[in-house]
Scaffold this motif. Sequence first.
Motif, PDB file in Angstrom:
ATOM      1  N   THR A   1       1.055  -1.258   0.188  1.00  0.00           N
ATOM      2  CA  THR A   1      -0.101   0.085   0.147  1.00  0.00           C
ATOM      3  C   THR A   1       0.710   1.173  -0.028  1.00  0.00           C
ATOM      4  OG1 THR A   1      -0.168  -0.013   2.623  1.00  0.00           O
ATOM      5  CG2 THR A   1      -1.997  -1.192   1.183  1.00  0.00           C
ATOM      6  N   ALA A   2       2.188   0.977   0.025  1.00  0.00           N
ATOM      7  CA  ALA A   2       3.198   2.194  -0.226  1.00  0.00           C
ATOM      8  C   ALA A   2       4.090   1.877  -1.279  1.00  0.00           C
ATOM      9  CB  ALA A   2       3.817   2.658   0.979  1.00  0.00           C
ATOM     10  N   ASN A   3       3.658   0.873  -2.180  1.00  0.00           N
ATOM     11  CA  ASN A   3       4.504   0.645  -3.294  1.00  0.00           C
ATOM     12  C   ASN A   3       4.369   1.980  -4.357  1.00  0.00           C
ATOM     13  OD1 ASN A   3       5.311  -0.143  -5.769  1.00  0.00           O
ATOM     14  ND2 ASN A   3       4.161  -2.108  -5.925  1.00  0.00           N
ATOM     15  N   LEU A   4       5.273   2.499  -4.600  1.00  0.00           N
ATOM     16  CA  LEU A   4       5.305   3.955  -5.220  1.00  0.00           C
ATOM     17  C   LEU A   4       5.073   3.564  -6.684  1.00  0.00           C
ATOM     18  CD1 LEU A   4       8.125   5.459  -3.088  1.00  0.00           C
ATOM     19  CD2 LEU A   4       5.593   6.174  -3.190  1.00  0.00           C
ATOM     20  N   ASP A   5       4.968   2.413  -7.131  1.00  0.00           N
ATOM     21  CA  ASP A   5       4.770   2.204  -8.539  1.00  0.00           C
ATOM     22  C   ASP A   5       3.300   2.085  -9.142  1.00  0.00           C
ATOM     23  OD1 ASP A   5       7.405   1.749  -8.794  1.00  0.00           O
ATOM     24  OD2 ASP A   5       7.533  -0.374  -8.785  1.00  0.00           O
TER      25      ASP A   5
ATOM     26  N   ASN B   1      -3.961   0.257  -4.556  1.00  0.00           N
ATOM     27  CA  ASN B   1      -4.133   1.727  -3.975  1.00  0.00           C
ATOM     28  C   ASN B   1      -3.424   1.885  -2.901  1.00  0.00           C
ATOM     29  OD1 ASN B   1      -5.586   3.864  -3.255  1.00  0.00           O
ATOM     30  ND2 ASN B   1      -7.072   2.955  -2.214  1.00  0.00           N
ATOM     31  N   MET B   2      -3.035   3.209  -2.376  1.00  0.00           N
ATOM     32  CA  MET B   2      -1.956   3.351  -1.513  1.00  0.00           C
ATOM     33  C   MET B   2      -2.617   4.089  -0.164  1.00  0.00           C
ATOM     34  SD  MET B   2       0.479   4.708  -4.513  1.00  0.00           S
ATOM     35  CE  MET B   2      -1.050   4.716  -5.432  1.00  0.00           C
ATOM     36  N   VAL B   3      -1.637   4.161   0.894  1.00  0.00           N
ATOM     37  CA  VAL B   3      -2.213   4.702   1.860  1.00  0.00           C
ATOM     38  C   VAL B   3      -2.277   6.307   1.669  1.00  0.00           C
ATOM     39  CG1 VAL B   3      -1.274   3.133   3.493  1.00  0.00           C
ATOM     40  CG2 VAL B   3       0.352   4.794   2.769  1.00  0.00           C
ATOM     41  N   GLU B   4      -3.110   7.031   2.444  1.00  0.00           N
ATOM     42  CA  GLU B   4      -3.279   8.401   2.202  1.00  0.00           C
ATOM     43  C   GLU B   4      -2.050   9.263   2.182  1.00  0.00           C
ATOM     44  OE1 GLU B   4      -5.464  10.692   5.110  1.00  0.00           O
ATOM     45  OE2 GLU B   4      -6.673  11.546   3.434  1.00  0.00           O
ATOM     46  N   GLY B   5      -1.081   8.891   3.045  1.00  0.00           N
ATOM     47  CA  GLY B   5       0.273   9.811   3.469  1.00  0.00           C
ATOM     48  C   GLY B   5       1.011   9.945   2.090  1.00  0.00           C
TER      49      GLY B   5
ATOM     50  N   THR C   1       8.519   8.749  -6.967  1.00  0.00           N
ATOM     51  CA  THR C   1       8.060   7.589  -8.050  1.00  0.00           C
ATOM     52  C   THR C   1       8.626   7.164  -9.087  1.00  0.00           C
ATOM     53  OG1 THR C   1       6.551   8.998  -9.067  1.00  0.00           O
ATOM     54  CG2 THR C   1       5.446   7.915  -7.473  1.00  0.00           C
ATOM     55  N   ASN C   2       9.650   8.089  -9.348  1.00  0.00           N
ATOM     56  CA  ASN C   2      10.485   7.984 -10.661  1.00  0.00           C
ATOM     57  C   ASN C   2      11.346   6.818 -10.941  1.00  0.00           C
ATOM     58  OD1 ASN C   2       9.584  10.527 -10.048  1.00  0.00           O
ATOM     59  ND2 ASN C   2      10.829  11.620 -11.542  1.00  0.00           N
ATOM     60  N   ASN C   3      11.646   6.505 -12.038  1.00  0.00           N
ATOM     61  CA  ASN C   3      12.523   5.607 -12.585  1.00  0.00           C
ATOM     62  C   ASN C   3      12.142   3.970 -12.195  1.00  0.00           C
ATOM     63  OD1 ASN C   3      14.120   7.804 -13.166  1.00  0.00           O
ATOM     64  ND2 ASN C   3      14.921   7.702 -10.952  1.00  0.00           N
ATOM     65  N   GLY C   4      11.089   3.805 -11.622  1.00  0.00           N
ATOM     66  CA  GLY C   4      10.544   2.359 -11.594  1.00  0.00           C
ATOM     67  C   GLY C   4      11.069   1.617 -10.423  1.00  0.00           C
TER      68      GLY C   4
ATOM     69  N   ARG D   1      10.216  -0.448  -0.998  1.00  0.00           N
ATOM     70  CA  ARG D   1       9.297  -1.298  -0.837  1.00  0.00           C
ATOM     71  C   ARG D   1       9.852  -2.572  -0.424  1.00  0.00           C
ATOM     72  NH1 ARG D   1       7.813  -2.328  -6.506  1.00  0.00           N
ATOM     73  NH2 ARG D   1       9.327  -3.937  -6.315  1.00  0.00           N
ATOM     74  N   ASP D   2      10.879  -3.065  -0.885  1.00  0.00           N
ATOM     75  CA  ASP D   2      11.334  -4.428  -0.683  1.00  0.00           C
ATOM     76  C   ASP D   2      12.416  -4.774   0.392  1.00  0.00           C
ATOM     77  OD1 ASP D   2       9.735  -4.760  -2.808  1.00  0.00           O
ATOM     78  OD2 ASP D   2      11.713  -5.224  -4.227  1.00  0.00           O
ATOM     79  N   TRP D   3      13.055  -3.571   0.613  1.00  0.00           N
ATOM     80  CA  TRP D   3      14.130  -3.765   1.579  1.00  0.00           C
ATOM     81  C   TRP D   3      13.808  -3.517   3.138  1.00  0.00           C
ATOM     82  CZ3 TRP D   3      19.730  -2.006   0.096  1.00  0.00           C
ATOM     83  CH2 TRP D   3      20.076  -2.853  -1.309  1.00  0.00           C
ATOM     84  N   ASN D   4      13.661  -4.388   4.147  1.00  0.00           N
ATOM     85  CA  ASN D   4      12.879  -4.338   5.229  1.00  0.00           C
ATOM     86  C   ASN D   4      13.537  -3.250   6.132  1.00  0.00           C
ATOM     87  OD1 ASN D   4      11.373  -6.327   4.804  1.00  0.00           O
ATOM     88  ND2 ASN D   4      12.481  -8.056   5.738  1.00  0.00           N
TER      89      ASN D   4
END
Lengths: 1071, 508
Positions: free
Chosen positions: A922-926, A930-934, A966-969, A977-980
């Motif tokens: 929900t914070a996946n910038l790609d 849907n994402m969190v409001e923040g 969000t840029n650059n994919g 997103r992936d690195w804890n």
Amino acid sequence: MKKIYQLATLSLIAGIVPGFAQTMQQIESKRSDLMAGQLLALHVPRPDLSYEIAPTADITISGKVTDEKGDLLAGVSVIVKGTTQGTTTDGTGSFRIAVPDTRATLVFSFVGYAKKEVVVGSQTSLAVALTPDDQTLNEVVVVGYGSQLKKEVTGAVQTISSQEIKDLPVSQIGQKLQGRLAGVQINQATGKPGQGISIRIRGQVSVSAGSDPLYVIDGFPITGNIAQLNPDEIEDLSILKDAASTSLYGSRAANGVVLITTKKGKPGQTNISFTAYTGLQKVPVKGRVKMLNAVQFAQFKKEFYEDQLLPVPDIFQNPSQYEGKNNDWYDALLRVAPLQSYNLSISHNTEKSNTSLVAGIFNQDGVVLNNKYKRYSLRMNSNYNLSNKVAVGFNVAPSYVFDNTPRTDGDRGTGILFNALHTWPIMPIYDANGELTKYNTLPSSTGNIFNYPNWVRAANELVNETKNTNLLGNAYIQFRPITGLTLKSTMNIEYTNTKFFFFNPSTATSAINVPIPTTAVSIRQGLESMSWLNENLATYAKSFNDHNFELLAGFTNQKFRSEFTQVQANTYADDRLPTIQGALNIDRTNSQNGANQWTLTSYLSRLTYNYKGKYLLTAAVRADGSSRFGLNNRWGTFPSASVGWIVSDENFLKTVPQVSFAKLRASYGVIGNNNIGNYTQYALVNNTTNAVFGSTVATGAVVTSLANPNLGWETTKQFDMGLDLGLFNDRIQFIYDFYTKRTTNLLYAVQVPQESGFTNFNDNIGEIKFWGHEFSLTTKNTMGKLKWTTNANISFNRNQVVSLAPGIDRVYGTFHITQVGQPFGQFYGLVKQGYYTSAEDLKNSPIIPGRSAIGTIKMKDVNGDGVITYGGDADDRTIIGSPFPKFTYGITNDLKYGNFDFSITGSGSYGNQLWVRHLYSTANLDGVFNMVEGVKDRFRVQNTIVNGAAVATNVITQGAGQFGATNNGGNYTGIERDWNSTQFLADASFFTIKNITLGYNIGAVNKLFKSARVYASCQQVYIFTKYWGGPNPETSGNGAGNGDGGNLSQGVDFSNYPVPRTYTAGVTLNF
Amino acid sequence: MKIKYIAVALLTLASIGCKDDFLTAVPETALSSATFFKTEADFVQAVNGAYVPFRQMYNERAWVLEEMHSDNTYYARNTLYGAVDATENVADFAIPVGTGDGGAKVTANDNVLVQYRLNYVVIARANQILSLIDGITFSSDAVKNNLKGQAQFLRAFAYFDLVRLFGKVPLHLTPVTGRQDAPAELATTDQLYAQIEKDATDASKNLLNKKSQEPGRVTSGAAKTLLANLYLTQKKWSQVETLMKDVVTNDGYSLMPDYNDAFSYTNTNKNNPESVFEIQYMEGSAGYNGNQIYRFLPSPITADEIKPITGTSNPQPTSQESNNIPTPDLIAAYEAGDKRKDISIGTVTLSTSLRANKVYPYIKKYARTHALHNNTGQNWPVYRYAEVLLFLAEALNEQGKTADAATYLNQVRARAGLAATKASSQADMREAIFKERRVELAFENKRWFDLTRTGRVKEIITAYGARVKASPADYYFPAGAVPPPNAFTNLDDYYPLPAVESALTPYF
């Protein structure tokens, strides 16, 4: 081996001189209002219950009972001392009773008031005034294999009576205990009705064995779940925390023991009471995850493309078109739901028998669509005195629970609540005709790569039901051949039959990215289990001079067996017939059956001694032989000793009037945890490792695990020190405990080199130490017309991993690490330090080569090598948080004014974090979900073309600092997103007002009712918390949605079923 | 009073202890070591189970370590898919090497780890059988010996793979019982050779020959071939000659007339007269299948491009990294007119490839059409009669019997449509046999061991590496992509031991 224990037991019995202990009489008289039954009878010969019928001419006595201010008291128990003859006062406080002669003594007792004895003498009409009972230390508490005067308890035992936890409109006893027990952390991990309560006593954890306490109902250690026990059947609970209190439960005691005593027939003739409540449940809006609405989502998408200089897809070009067209998928799954509970209790008492009956119906609709929970339960407890030396008793408690809960919990595969958060708010729940959509998908040019099934359909159309039939029963015979000696034998059974049925029709699914129609699947499971326990106990009590002894010895056998069957079938021609035969395919790999069995033989003994009632000593030992333990290690011995000193009985303290009671306690003991699996000691052979030869399949069998004939229980050695203090005539009562314990021989699947052909070896290895402080305080703030009592507790639990297996200093959980020298199960990852704000910042800071840019997340270079590395030799990951609180606390205030009473209970936790699992997506910038409001306040940077390539250079805004650009994919956004990292951690400290109740006691209404009470209450009133990851800061879950994450992976929020706020109104009628 | 007696009676009854076996609860729905290994049937099942790890090994790993780690095949870099380091590193002779706690060279490479572990699973299963089988009475000695022989073969075969991959490995000959004996010291190459020799020799005596043995199981002929392979590695030429002559004369093998038929199809032609030992697969959803050819497909490949290769009715595109792609070197090694070339290697044009000409070779000799997508049933050849002939030719030549060697070499060449060899000197003949092995046994995981046992790794791989680096485009790199800088830097004959295992043992 067994012979030795038998001999030891016999010699212990033989060493005692016949006689009778005064202490025991004392216990008996204090206890009689609580119960006249089995537990007491375990070890205390009843003081001469006289069963001869009074020969002639009874005298009839009548009278009235009032409180200290002259107000009439209804429901006061009146019994003829030394008999079971009795009655209770009616609504006008009046009673009438026949006594054999003028020497008879009447005993008046009423909850909250001191017991009063009146010799009849020449009177025929009595006016009795009861005074409030401040002598709470004279209460009797249930302890393992018996009961004791609270004053003389030397272990760490906490009790809760049913009176303290009445009127709470919840289905499970665990929920009622929240906030009330020091040293016991009770969390509601999921709001599913009838499920999800986790109880941890003194922070006990294990790497791979269970951490739940042992539940003992009326002396019977049950194997099933207490979640399904009707709380109204419970008279009181004792929570045994230290080793001295629990060691009589031996190899099952390490996680603590909860003793539950059910309602028994009470002195007095016949009491009938009826309680009912009804209410509504609702999930508050506060606390829900704030997601982007349709307009905000479209705006995000628009900016996403603009920032990268890419063409904006048509559907996002005008975000305001979605004004008023938001689809809140999470809210669509919720509803306001009713619940009702009805209980009828009958208590009947005659000279030679007493019976208590509780019949209950509980009916709760869940706040998630299509969720139903129903429980029908009955309990009948009966005792019969066959002669003055022989008594028998029977308890039987059947129950039936029906539960249909949609697949609410877990991640993408099973959790529709989790999935609902992820669904694009521009996707419609209903189509143009008002029908539920089947599933939603948009062209991949919009960035949509998943099919989103309709979760409302998933809730309504999937069947996920469990039917549970449960029977608890026991019978005992008790014989007192000589004064002071009681022999007792009990037989207990526990039977459960659980039927589970799951059906996923072709029209719906709980998993994301499954197009509809899907393959219909049915799963049927049947689980039947039976456990029996035979216990044979001898108790001998004796006093001489100021020495008081009681000796208990016994042996027990218990056997458990369960069988299960599962049949899974798929591909249905017709969703209306989800039978096995209706399926085109039976899924063989998921269709199976099995059996489990364990046995336990035990010898136990306890010596309780006190001198003058102020120097107290208890020593106990249990020896357990278990089928779970390896052949070379079949028997374990669990001894304990405890001492107490009632300092306030010493002369030097008697002169200090402020101190009404003071006791010092200390205990030490060894206890075990046998939750190591039933067959872990054996090498198992898999006989489906099949080979192919030519065109033939040949059955193959291989040994898949290593045997360990030395395998044993986990051992916990615990020391406890405590102080019980009463001040100002017990208006202030204070209890403090300090404990320290070491758990060794942890069950651990030690990795072995696979040159052995095996992956691991189940061994007892490693050590964890625990320590903690517990404080409870009860104060009577005002005692006049307004009676105000406050009960508060706070506990500090700590642990540290001392060692794991040789050569292994860490074990990983889901997002966790358990490392030697550190506390158990800590969160593990990188430390977020913000975002790279400029080209200069990027140049001067440690970066991830090739994956850092302006606006991407900036992590801490923990090892200082100038590069951010995730995993491997140059790892920058570190311990970043803990799922375990620094302290937990609770507070209850009870107020009484005239006929009104008011109660408020809160429970809290401080210093723990939760891992917000949904943020991964929900914070996946790609913009896949849907994402969190923040996210709308993220870092924004616009690309420019440099040497023909798009590069993020122009910072538009640095945003609120929570989310990056969000840029650059994925190569760039994937880090966040992936690195804890600490990005996923949220402070989960909370204080929750669990319950507020306002009641009014009507007193006698008319001849029909002796008394009545009405009340209104609110459960889960308000949560004070900064937690932002979801509605429930108590949650803990796993991806499959079926548990709390396990020992190594606590504290992950998988967007489980929310806990609703419940408003109820109830009534209690006494006939 | 009566009640009292009843009470006493009941209490006494209740107090009688339970039987001694009350505390024994063995698993009921799983067999355990307490109940298994008691009957002949148990040992049959145990032997069957010991074959199973080879399915995964030959499907996933063996070809990475033993074929791609040579000049026969390479990977086709797919920059769209991302890096697949573990496999690329093997093909590039660039696996990362570290030092274990016990001082040995170790690597984190996953292919090395899995191959190592699977071999030891076979060894552990064989050890279980061999440690217990002598204590059990069988219906006949022949049955027992045939089972023993299979276990001995499988153990020898696994150790032979390990010793050739690693040089020194732990030697376990009895079942491990716990944590203490799970790690074993590294045995020397000679100790390992001696054990393989003993097991293979025993197996060759205990096993049935191909005529009597159930097809697919190892035979006395297979054991002799394994033993000969060991002797060949040890350069004990006369022993090789004796064994191989025995096989040629007595065991009834023959070359299939068509090279294409030497390899099994999805359901047919399995364990054919040329087959000495092959890893058995079966197409279907029961899990006995392989999918090698999908792993060898060049990609990104569209559904339409896959279909002619696999024949499946529901082809799906794949976009992974491509592996085991025949090198230009290998393709060039086929003599003109060699029928084996077009049977072994096909070409496909990938419309979505980033490579300039979009054309890729692929391994064709295993690409049998089948029904289920990504699920194949053809067997994997381990020893074929053609190799028996080449073993014999090599052994004869090394003993100076060059003319005799030509007889056997020419049998193989004739089937391939080639004229008799022109080699007449011992040195020329040695080279001719070496070249013949390369093309006849291409993609059968033979090349790397041929390079190591002949001591030609540095010579051949150095030159090959230079060619790859000089012209990456010829080795399937798309424009702009090149081999990593450390490619062809580690030319050791042996792989480092797996680092994950090193962490669990004090011995390396």
